[in-house]
Scaffold this motif. Structure first.
Motif, short mmCIF file in Angstrom:
data_model
loop_
_atom_site.label_atom_id
_atom_site.label_comp_id
_atom_site.label_asym_id
_atom_site.label_seq_id
_atom_site.Cartn_x
_atom_site.Cartn_y
_atom_site.Cartn_z
N ASP A 166 0.70 -1.14 -0.29
CA ASP A 166 0.16 -0.06 0.09
C ASP A 166 0.77 1.12 0.02
OD1 ASP A 166 -2.13 -1.62 -0.25
OD2 ASP A 166 -2.95 -1.34 1.89
N ALA A 167 1.91 1.28 0.92
CA ALA A 167 2.79 2.37 0.55
C ALA A 167 3.37 2.87 -0.76
CB ALA A 167 3.91 2.21 1.61
N LYS A 168 3.65 1.66 -1.56
CA LYS A 168 3.88 1.79 -2.84
C LYS A 168 3.05 2.21 -3.70
CE LYS A 168 6.07 -0.82 -6.64
NZ LYS A 168 6.65 -2.09 -7.27
N ASP A 169 1.73 1.48 -3.63
CA ASP A 169 0.54 2.08 -4.13
C ASP A 169 0.10 3.50 -4.31
OD1 ASP A 169 0.69 -0.63 -5.50
OD2 ASP A 169 -1.16 -1.36 -4.28
N PHE A 170 0.16 4.01 -3.13
CA PHE A 170 -0.48 5.28 -2.73
C PHE A 170 0.98 6.25 -2.59
CE2 PHE A 170 -3.65 2.37 -1.72
CZ PHE A 170 -4.78 2.76 -2.40
N ALA A 171 2.22 5.98 -2.74
CA ALA A 171 3.25 6.96 -2.68
C ALA A 171 2.90 8.23 -3.60
CB ALA A 171 4.49 6.42 -2.95
N ASP A 172 2.42 7.93 -4.88
CA ASP A 172 2.41 9.02 -5.71
C ASP A 172 1.30 10.02 -5.28
OD1 ASP A 172 4.52 8.07 -7.32
OD2 ASP A 172 3.32 7.20 -8.78
N LEU A 173 0.08 9.43 -4.87
CA LEU A 173 -0.97 10.33 -4.32
C LEU A 173 -0.38 11.26 -3.07
CD1 LEU A 173 -4.12 10.84 -4.43
CD2 LEU A 173 -4.16 9.02 -2.70
N TYR A 174 0.19 10.52 -2.33
CA TYR A 174 0.56 11.23 -0.98
C TYR A 174 1.64 12.50 -1.40
CZ TYR A 174 -1.60 7.54 1.80
OH TYR A 174 -2.52 6.65 2.22
N GLU A 175 2.56 11.97 -2.28
CA GLU A 175 3.64 13.14 -2.81
C GLU A 175 2.88 14.04 -3.53
OE1 GLU A 175 7.66 13.13 -5.34
OE2 GLU A 175 6.64 11.20 -5.08
#
Length: 354
Positions: A166-175
């Motif tokens: 999940d950290a990988k999947d949503f890293a771009d969203l959070y960034e």
């Protein structure tokens, strides 16, 4: 699944209790209208610009404890629609049709954030999201909205694989939503993911808000007020291995030379036919400052690295009292206690065998 079908299923699973279906339906309809409007304007090149627009539209900080019924009715659905639209654009980059959060995911986010309540604030919530219904996106949308409104998010799960995925999947969203707070330069958007460590007897977590170097420079009370814990896969607590089990943690510290000191106390006490605590203490301190103390250099680091004072709760006859120590004074107190317990008359009273 249509909204009507989702609400019917929702009612069946919840026995029609614990939420206001009318308010939840209204919140979803506001979300849906806004989402479709935003998606009509969006394309793959506008994700960053739209994320910036979302940030600018949110009053910050706006902690969930202060959310009014009006905010949850009128503003929350719009914020969710904007965040969901940005996510949809990002994940639909290589397809002809946009992905979008499905009905159950949106209803879950809205209820967990209190849109189905006329009361102010958001109560603690526990939600069941069935297999394949996308709870990872539910948590990501909630975390993003809370972070945008000024919260620090700690998202924990016992499954290390899920944490990393999940950290990988949503890293771009959070960034995409990450930016520096204009007022004090502190990191405003903060989502941390951690593994909920487990043992055969218990499960536990320690939430520290990330390394000190990454945390906003704020008073502790403020950091605590805006902290939110999101627990993924919390059903692990209700299995036979964990439910009603106790976990009693201790922290074991190693003091270089402590074994030498204790052994020396033993020899000194048994060497002297007659002694008192002060005489033994003086003898031990002499040994500790001499070349006989093999680990003396390492032992001295204990005092050099922590010279400032700190408070500890100490048990007393009347319960617990707060006392101020340094490493040096704390060690001296416990050294005297050890020596006192080895004093012959005390050993006899306490029935301590030599």
């Amino acid at each position: 699944m249509s909204l009507a079908e989702a609400l019917q299923k929702y009612a069946e699973l919840n026995d029609g209790a614990g939420y206001d279906e009318g308010l939840l339906k209204q919140a979803y309809e506001r979300y849906s209208d806004q989402f479709e409007a935003y998606m009509a304007e969006h394309d793959q090149d506008k994700a960053a610009a739209n994320a910036k627009q979302v940030r600018g539209s949110v009053t910050k900080p706006n902690l969930f404890k202060t959310w009014t019924a009006q905010f949850k009715r009128e503003k929350l659905s719009k914020i969710l629609a904007r965040v969901a639209a940005v996510w949809s654009v990002m994940v639909s980059e290589d397809v002809s049709e946009f992905f979008k959060p499905h009905c159950f995911q949106v209803l879950c986010v809205l209820q967990l954030l209190g849109s189905d309540s006329d009361l102010s604030g958001v109560s603690k919530q526990l939600a069941q999201v069935l297999m394949g219904q996308g709870k990872s996106l539910v948590l990501a949308l909630i975390a993003t909205i809370l972070a945008l409104t000024g919260h620090e998010i700690q998202l924990v799960c016992y499954n290390e694989y899920l944490v990393k995925r999940d950290a990988k999947d949503f890293a771009d969203l959070y960034e995409l939503f990450d930016h520096d707070h204009e007022a004090d330069g502190a990191l405003f958007f903060k989502v941390s993911r951690s593994v909920l460590r487990t043992t055969s007897a218990a499960a536990w977590l320690v939430v520290v808000g990330g390394p000190a170097s990454e945390r906003p420079n704020k008073p502790k009370a403020k950091v605590q007020d805006n902290s939110v814990l999101l627990v993924d896969e919390d059903d692990v607590f209700f299995t036979k291995d964990y439910y009603e089990s106790q976990y009693c943690p201790i922290m074991s510290t190693h003091v270089h030379g402590e074994d030498e000191i204790q052994e020396e106390i033993w020899y000194v006490v048994n060497d002297l036919s007659k002694h008192d605590v002060q005489r033994v203490t003086t003898r031990i301190q002499t040994v500790m400052s001499s070349s006989m103390f093999k680990q003396g250099n390492l032992f001295s680091v204990l005092f050099l690295n922590k010279r400032e004072a700190y408070d500890l709760l100490v048990e007393s006859d009347n319960g617990y009292v707060r006392k101020t120590y340094t490493n040096k004074s704390l060690f001296a107190e416990h050294l005297n206690l050890i020596i006192f317990l080895w004093e012959p008359t005390t050993r006899e009273v306490l029935n301590i065998s030599s």
